[in-house]
Design a protein around this motif. Structure first.
Motif, PDB file in Angstrom:
ATOM      1  N   GLU A 219       0.833  -1.207   0.000  1.00 20.37           N
ATOM      2  CA  GLU A 219       0.000   0.000   0.000  1.00 20.37           C
ATOM      3  C   GLU A 219       0.865   1.252   0.000  1.00 20.37           C
ATOM      4  N   GLY A 220       1.987   1.215   0.734  1.00 21.68           N
ATOM      5  CA  GLY A 220       2.883   2.365   0.748  1.00 21.68           C
ATOM      6  C   GLY A 220       3.538   2.594  -0.600  1.00 21.68           C
TER       7      GLY A 220
ATOM      8  N   LYS B  44      -0.535   9.879 -11.707  1.00 21.70           N
ATOM      9  CA  LYS B  44      -1.556  10.147 -10.685  1.00 21.70           C
ATOM     10  C   LYS B  44      -2.622  11.047 -11.308  1.00 21.70           C
TER      11      LYS B  44
ATOM     12  N   LYS C  15      -3.517  -0.953  -8.439  1.00 23.07           N
ATOM     13  CA  LYS C  15      -4.383  -1.491  -7.387  1.00 23.07           C
ATOM     14  C   LYS C  15      -5.178  -2.687  -7.892  1.00 23.07           C
TER      15      LYS C  15
ATOM     16  N   ASN D 246       1.164   4.301  -3.080  1.00 23.15           N
ATOM     17  CA  ASN D 246       0.701   5.635  -2.726  1.00 23.15           C
ATOM     18  C   ASN D 246       1.072   6.638  -3.822  1.00 23.15           C
TER      19      ASN D 246
ATOM     20  N   TYR E   2       6.711   8.603  -2.456  1.00 23.61           N
ATOM     21  CA  TYR E   2       6.930   7.846  -1.222  1.00 23.61           C
ATOM     22  C   TYR E   2       7.098   8.744   0.005  1.00 23.61           C
TER      23      TYR E   2
ATOM     24  N   THR F 266       9.047   1.324   2.228  1.00 25.86           N
ATOM     25  CA  THR F 266       8.508   1.047   0.896  1.00 25.86           C
ATOM     26  C   THR F 266       9.640   0.505   0.027  1.00 25.86           C
TER      27      THR F 266
END
Length: 417
Positions: free
Chosen positions: A48-49, A244, A270, A52, A124, A187
């Motif tokens: 999950e990290g 993103k 994801k 991000n 990160y 991470t």
């Protein structure tokens, strides 16, 4: 006054082999359960990290999962390279909030050297422990694990090797200089070495020239070199683009558009990692259930041994009653015996789990992937501890029934006969 603690300890060692076997079985079950939970939580937390700030990965056509594993988790080979010009067009899309290019193909002792820019660290939330951001080609910033294991310091220089394998790659002559070391992020960044994109392009361009020099005649080299420089400027490539979005709506439109109308591939990290977890999660759940079953069997073994001990020592317990010990004191004594077994089982079990975690971490470090950097959250650990205590108390209470129902006169008269 009767010292119940000493008496409980002596009773626990009345049959040392049975006591040690009970503690061992309980310790193994506790250690296995804690280790599985810590591993599961650690990998989940690190995944999950690492995700991000990355909604989409754009790269060469191929397996979307491979693209995500290579570009986000950095534990697979890339699907290929893509033209920088096409990546820049995607980055300029109004629906894109940020787009970070990455390029790699070299390593140092197995640690991947990633070409990117300063925005790569923002993904990160990285901060500097020592040194500064890379500003010029062949300057390198180290992740915390790389700095720790490689013993490189700010100001040191090294030579990178071609390819991603730790052995067998051609070593480049160009020296790279360490200018910064990052703080631990838990991470994948901790396992990476980051340099400007120009470093990757220049090193590979120089490597290609070295190979061509073996094939080209000396009098044609200058002419070929000038042409090659022109082609290099026109067709720079990167491994992938980390994107993103500004809004969730872009998730529905951009990936489909890229996959349908371009020669590039868009993958959603994801989504791909959820598919991966659906496969690996079955194994984790199976091991977890095995650990719970083993824990239940361990508690049952503890109950049987404690019950047998109460039955076998009924005469001694009855004598203690005749010398003034109350039923509550006897119950407390037996409970203390069980608590001693619980204490040593928890202590040794926690040690087993940490030894297992350390061994797995050594194996992971040898393969240059993420280590175990997260502990079980307090809430999850509390649930596990509560479940174990419930099973333990249930075993103790059931084992104490013969003591509660004990007929003192009958037991003593029976033994006297």
């Amino acid at each position: 006054m009767m010292n119940l603690t000493k008496l409980s300890f002596r009773n626990t060692l009345y049959k040392p082999v049975e006591a040690c076997l009970t503690v061992l079985v309980l310790s193994v079950s506790i250690g296995l359960l804690l280790a599985v939970q810590e591993l599961d939580w650690s990998f989940k937390n690190q995944f999950e990290g690492s995700l991000n700030g990355i909604d989409m990965v754009v790269g060469a056509k191929g397996s979307p999962l491979q693209l995500v594993m290579a570009s986000v988790l950095h534990i697979d080979n890339p699907t290929g390279n893509i033209p920088l010009k096409e990546a820049d067009q995607i980055a300029q899309n109004p629906m894109v909030a940020s787009a970070v290019p990455i390029s790699y193909g070299d390593n140092y002792r197995g640690y991947r050297i990633v070409g990117s820019n300063a925005h790569f660290f923002d993904i990160y939330n990285a901060t500097f422990k020592k040194g500064r951001m890379m500003e010029h080609p062949f300057e390198v910033v180290l992740g915390s694990s790389v700095a720790k294991n490689s013993q490189l310091k700010v100001g040191d220089t090294f030579k990178s090797s071609h390819g991603l394998a730790s052995e067998g790659g051609h070593q480049h002559e160009q020296l790279m200089k360490v200018v910064g070391i990052l703080s631990e992020t838990h991470t994948v960044l901790d396992k990476l070495m980051v340099t400007p994109l120009e470093s990757i392009w220049d090193i590979h361009h120089h490597h290609q020239e070295e190979e061509e020099n073996h094939e080209e005649a000396v009098h044609h080299h200058k002419e070929h070199k000038a042409a090659h420089h022109h082609e290099e400027d026109e067709a720079k490539e990167i491994t992938s683009l980390l994107v993103k979005f500004k809004s969730p709506m872009a998730l529905l439109r951009m990936p489909r558009n890229i996959n349908s109308n371009t020669n590039l591939q868009a993958a959603l990290p994801k989504v791909e990692l959820e598919k991966l977890k659906s496969y690996t999660g079955i194994g984790v759940q199976t091991i977890t259930w095995i650990a719970y079953i083993l824990l239940a069997i361990s508690c049952l073994t503890f109950f049987v041994n404690l019950y047998k001990m109460v039955k076998e020592k009924s005469f001694e317990l009855a004598l203690l009653r005749t010398y003034g010990a109350s039923t509550f004191q006897l119950l407390r004594m037996i409970f203390l015996e069980g608590s001693l077994v619980l204490f040593f089982s928890m202590l040794i079990g926690s040690g087993f789990s940490q030894l297992g975690i350390k061994y797995i971490e050594i194996v992971l470090n040898e393969n240059y992937v993420e280590g175990i950097s997260s502990s079980i959250p307090y809430q999850q650990f509390s649930i596990t501890l509560f479940l174990f205590l419930v099973m333990f108390l249930a075993a103790v209470i059931v084992a104490l029934i013969p003591l509660i129902r004990m007929n003192i006169s009958k037991i003593i008269s029976h033994e006297a006969l």
